[in-house]
Design an enzyme around this catalytic site. Structure first.
Site, PDB file in Angstrom:
ATOM      1  N   ASP A 189      -6.401  -0.411  -5.803  1.00 38.36           N
ATOM      2  CA  ASP A 189      -7.820  -0.355  -5.986  1.00 38.36           C
ATOM      3  C   ASP A 189      -8.276   0.435  -4.893  1.00 38.36           C
ATOM      4  O   ASP A 189      -9.497   0.196  -4.387  1.00 38.36           O
ATOM      5  CB  ASP A 189      -8.607  -1.546  -6.257  1.00 38.36           C
ATOM      6  CG  ASP A 189      -8.149  -2.639  -5.285  1.00 38.36           C
ATOM      7  OD1 ASP A 189      -7.285  -2.401  -4.568  1.00 38.36           O
ATOM      8  OD2 ASP A 189      -8.685  -3.712  -5.455  1.00 38.36           O
ATOM      9  N   TYR A 194       1.013  -1.142  -0.128  1.00 34.97           N
ATOM     10  CA  TYR A 194      -0.098  -0.040  -0.051  1.00 34.97           C
ATOM     11  C   TYR A 194       0.902   1.223   0.095  1.00 34.97           C
ATOM     12  O   TYR A 194       1.645   1.303   0.858  1.00 34.97           O
ATOM     13  CB  TYR A 194      -0.927  -0.016   1.258  1.00 34.97           C
ATOM     14  CG  TYR A 194      -2.090  -1.080   1.065  1.00 34.97           C
ATOM     15  CD1 TYR A 194      -3.079  -0.674   0.372  1.00 34.97           C
ATOM     16  CD2 TYR A 194      -2.291  -1.938   2.187  1.00 34.97           C
ATOM     17  CE1 TYR A 194      -4.242  -1.373   0.065  1.00 34.97           C
ATOM     18  CE2 TYR A 194      -3.352  -2.725   2.161  1.00 34.97           C
ATOM     19  CZ  TYR A 194      -4.227  -2.717   1.173  1.00 34.97           C
ATOM     20  OH  TYR A 194      -5.309  -3.329   1.183  1.00 34.97           O
ATOM     21  N   HIS A 237     -10.546  -6.637  -4.911  1.00 36.71           N
ATOM     22  CA  HIS A 237     -10.239  -6.572  -3.697  1.00 36.71           C
ATOM     23  C   HIS A 237     -11.151  -7.252  -2.691  1.00 36.71           C
ATOM     24  O   HIS A 237     -11.516  -6.954  -1.580  1.00 36.71           O
ATOM     25  CB  HIS A 237     -10.536  -5.065  -3.081  1.00 36.71           C
ATOM     26  CG  HIS A 237      -9.455  -4.589  -1.995  1.00 36.71           C
ATOM     27  ND1 HIS A 237      -8.254  -4.061  -2.192  1.00 36.71           N
ATOM     28  CD2 HIS A 237      -9.385  -5.098  -0.773  1.00 36.71           C
ATOM     29  CE1 HIS A 237      -7.666  -3.756  -1.004  1.00 36.71           C
ATOM     30  NE2 HIS A 237      -7.983  -4.487  -0.132  1.00 36.71           N
TER      31      HIS A 237
END
Length: 482
Positions: free
Chosen positions: A259, A231, A349
């Site tokens: 995403d 991330y 996700h």
């Protein structure tokens, strides 16, 4: 000798500007550490002047503060007279569970896990966004792909192995980078690492793991391969530091999640509010927001400004292969190729972001067609995740162009009930089912699996099941009813 501190003194340091927290009888000054906490300062401030041991145990290892001695100095030891003898309820309930050998498929591990996990932990792990339509669709979509078995083929010798970026795996499954493994088991991501090593497959280490990349890779077997999920932090220096650490630990590919510029509304998680409310009035949303749940607490650092121009920077930052995780349409797959990515993960996700986004398995064929048209097919590794619960799901994904699949929740549920043994068993069941599917479809090697083995005529025909429909209750006979 460590200074003895009475509880009454700790309780005086109960603000953002003066924040002491008790963890396992030790008193830390977390005033400087709180703003740097990857999960946000809110959870630290919640326990200002209090004992945060119970929540701490579900996320971190006991020695975490030893690595931050400057920002999280040890002030002393709590006076033994102030240590309560009353034990709090275990975060993980000791629920009854059947012998491991009794479980026959991945769905059954979720039933066991639900009985073993705390209600907030299960809500965080199992939740999808909004009405959870996409969450259910991820698996349902596989049910709209039909197989076309071939017969009279010599299938005595089956080779399920494949290679990802040149690294051999025993079958085309990677362990997905899921957060906070200690919510499921005290050993955290070590369970996943051991299971992956036992089956000679690759584990993708998460940014938001309960354990550090160093702690996870320390228990790997000789020649075991790891990838790293990222991330991107708004503070790019912190991102670069993590990337360098992953590379130093031997990770061979960097899966950049793209995403999640904003976390989806995972209402089960939000309602349970695993992270307790702060007592300070200024920490509350005056509009009456009940809070974002565990996911939003943990993701506040993610940079919403991440864009395609950043890919080149990551390629310069590391020698690891760059994989873009979270592709949901053909256009973005082509852009990933044009910006130099070495691979993509077609993914929504796990149904946790935008509800009513399509399943990865439905998106995969258009992605492969677009890559072929732009000359990229075969030049970039393509993976998918979301909804894989059976060996036939793996075969269908390979047939439609995926190099391998990522499996997430079944791995978590395996660990929740049985630790590393549970992870190993889940992978063995998927492997056995995949082997059976290959044999009955008349193929002996993964590279021979192609689109001629499947019918996708119904794949794009959507229907929306009502929210109370649970696919696992209808796809097989639960062991509890046998």
């Amino acid at each position: 000798m460590s200074r003895i501190i009475p509880l009454s003194e700790v309780q005086k340091h109960n603000s953002k500007k003066d924040c002491w927290v008790i963890v396992h009888g030790k008193v830390y000054d977390l005033t400087k550490f709180a703003p740097e906490h990857p999960g946000g300062s809110h959870i630290i401030h919640t326990f200002a002047g209090k004992d945060g041991s119970r929540i701490f145990d579900t996320i971190h290892t006991p020695d975490i503060f030893d690595k931050y001695t400057e920002d999280a100095p040890l002030m002393g030891t709590l006076d033994p007279k102030d240590v309560s003898e009353k034990k709090e309820e275990d975060v993980v309930k000791k629920g009854e569970k059947p012998p491991l050998d009794f479980l026959l498929n991945a769905f059954e591990f979720e039933q066991v896990a639900k009985n073993c996990l705390s209600a907030p932990a299960y809500a965080y792990i199992s939740s999808g966004s909004d009405d959870e339509v996409t969450l259910r669709e991820n698996h349902s979509a596989f049910g709209r792909i039909w197989l076309k078995p071939r017969v009279m083929v010599n299938v005595r010798d089956i080779d399920m192995s494949t290679e990802v970026f040149g690294y051999k795996m025993s079958f085309p499954v990677l362990i997905a980078p899921t957060a906070l493994a200690k919510l499921a088991h005290p050993d955290g991501e070590k369970c996943y690492c051991i299971g992956a090593g036992n089956h000679e497959i690759i584990q993708i280490v998460p940014t938001l793991g309960s354990l550090t990349v160093e702690e996870i890779t320390a228990v790997r077997q000789p020649n075991q391969i790891h990838f790293m999920q990222l991330y991107v932090n708004t503070d790019r220096k912190k991102t670069e530091s993590l990337v360098k650490r992953a590379e130093k630990c031997g990770c061979k590919a960097l899966f950049i999640t793209v995403d999640a510029p904003q976390m989806g509304r995972r209402e089960k998680d939000m309602r349970m509010k695993y992270v307790p409310q702060a007592t300070n009035q200024e920490d509350h949303d005056q509009k009456g927001n009940r809070g974002g749940g565990t996911a939003n607490y943990l993701s506040s650092f993610i940079d919403p400004a991440l864009n395609w121009s950043d890919v080149e920077g990551f390629k310069k930052m590391t020698n690891m292969k760059i994989v873009i995780k979270g592709i949901q349409c053909a256009e973005d797959a082509v852009l990933a190729y044009k910006h130099g990515a070495h691979g993509i993960v077609v993914s929504n996700h796990g149904g946790r972001q935008l509800d009513y986004s399509r399943s990865a398995i439905e998106t995969l064929p258009e992605v492969m067609d677009a890559l072929e048209k732009c000359g990229a097919k075969g030049k970039m590794e393509v993976f998918i995740d979301g909804g894989i619960r059976r060996g036939t799901d793996i075969l269908k994904a390979i047939a439609l162009g995926a190099k391998a699949v990522l499996v997430g929740r079944p791995i978590i549920y395996g660990a929740a009930g049985y630790g590393a043994d549970g992870v190993t068993k889940v992978l063995q069941l998927l492997k056995d089912e995949f082997r059976t599917a290959m044999m009955l479809c008349g193929t002996t090697k993964v590279k021979e699996i192609d689109s001629s083995m499947v019918s996708t005529k119904s794949l794009h025909h959507h229907y929306v099941a009502s929210p109370n429909i649970d696919m696992m209750e209808y796809g097989y006979q639960p062991f509890s009813k046998l």
